[in-house]
Design an enzyme around this catalytic site. Sequence first.
Site, short mmCIF file in Angstrom:
data_model
loop_
_atom_site.label_atom_id
_atom_site.label_comp_id
_atom_site.label_asym_id
_atom_site.label_seq_id
_atom_site.Cartn_x
_atom_site.Cartn_y
_atom_site.Cartn_z
N GLU A 1 2.54 10.77 -1.02
CA GLU A 1 2.79 9.88 -0.56
C GLU A 1 2.31 9.28 -2.35
OE1 GLU A 1 2.17 5.81 2.07
OE2 GLU A 1 1.50 8.09 2.61
N TYR B 1 -6.40 3.60 9.73
CA TYR B 1 -5.26 4.31 8.16
C TYR B 1 -6.35 3.72 6.86
CZ TYR B 1 -2.11 2.87 11.31
OH TYR B 1 -0.76 2.65 12.18
N ASP C 1 0.82 -0.87 -0.13
CA ASP C 1 0.11 -0.12 -0.14
C ASP C 1 1.22 1.10 -0.06
OD1 ASP C 1 -2.53 1.36 0.74
OD2 ASP C 1 -1.59 2.08 2.36
N ASP D 1 4.29 2.24 2.04
CA ASP D 1 4.68 1.47 2.94
C ASP D 1 4.72 0.34 2.69
OD1 ASP D 1 2.74 0.69 3.40
OD2 ASP D 1 1.77 2.72 4.24
#
Length: 486
Positions: free
Chosen positions: A459, A215, A64, A67
């Site tokens: 990200e 998350y 994901d 990470d």
Amino acid sequence: MYSCKIASPSPNVSFFVCGSKKVSTLPFCPLAGKLENNRIKWRGDSGLEDGKDDNLDLSKGLYDAGDHMKFGFPMAFTATVLAWSILEYGQHMEAVNELKHAQESLKWITDYLINAHPSDNVLYIQVGDPDIDHKCWERPETSTEKRPTIQVNSSYPGSDVACETAAAMAAASLVFKNQDSGYSKSLLNHAQKLFEFANSYPGVYSKSIPSIQDYYKSSGFVDELLWAASWLYHATGDGYYIDYVTVIHGNVFANWGNPTWFSWDNKLPGIQVLLSRVNFFGTNTQISIIENMNLQMYRRTAEALMCTVLLPPTTNKKTNGGLIWVNEWDSLQYAIGSAFLAVVFSDYMFASKTPYLYCNGKLYEPMDVREFAVSQADYVLGNNPMNMSYLVGYGLHYPQYVHHRGASIPIDANTSCHDGFKWLNSTKPNPNLAIGAVVGGPFLNDTYIDSRNNSMQAEPTTYNSAFFVGLLSGLVTSSSVVSSFT
């Protein structure tokens, strides 16, 4: 007129040429497992032991974002969007020699999802512990930390993640139907079992498993129930699923007349466009009057979404640079997702000879809808106040400090969990280029801070990449001939 063609400067890198622009289609590579035909030199095998404590092979799938977690909910959504893109625009991908790559990427995910569903009412939805994972900064190839698994089941239900996985498998079953009928049937069987599980044991997975709420917290599961049923209808032609999304649950679940934004957590806009396909082009199965009327409500809500993006922006709906903007976290998700739906909907209009869309007293043609999609693609590719391409590897000015562990650490570096943070905090650009990654994107004021510690903007995510693959594939020609999924 906006269209793309192919250029291949080397065997390993292809480009869409869109107008005067070259856009790399070499995919951002978050693949786990024993890699096959690996085209990215700085990646290697990883996660080979995933699932073994449960006697499962969960080595494949996707990490994901930046990470090393495998979160089943966004991973399955990535697969659903990629499968939909292939079904709509596979002929475009084939024209630019990218169809095989897209299918291979999809199968890498669905192989994992099949193994993650070992019995009817059990679905493994996570590999890795985010608390452990986020305390480390290291390459996945050298990681030695414990990677526990989490499942939903009849005692700890997760209708949202189960139905997203069902949607992914049903859509993928159509992709592989003419290539590998056995694999396609297996996917469809898993999809139907998961849908039954989700219906029989309703529940929000992030309530059943509170540890995941920091998350990928789910806002609910009714949209995923409709999403899975919509894809199962396309995959099976079974009238039960049309009845499910129209008569049985349409009035309560579908939120007709209230357009929202497509994302990993909200599937309603995707459902509205996908079911518009049935309303535009009909079906081989008999549909009742009430079902047809309710299908029309899905289409009207899809039209309302198109009007939302076409009409002059209301407060905070667009940046001054013209980007759809909804949330500061991963802002591009909403813009690219809306643009993907727009190019699909415009093609439905073209193919059905629907000349106009009526929005608050103004008429818009299919090309107007398409031009909105182009505007969002252009923004991502650099036509924005920052002159920044948010597609890594494209153009002269793109993010150099992508928040991604593997990209930030030299391939020959000897680092472990904790000492790898020197690479997170390094002032040097990433040594490895995550070509094809779409980062989170700009703030509302069109600015972007290129910092590895800025995970809000820097990200990349798998679903952003899936949306952008679909969007660019839809723009390969000036319009697409809409074909049956079957």
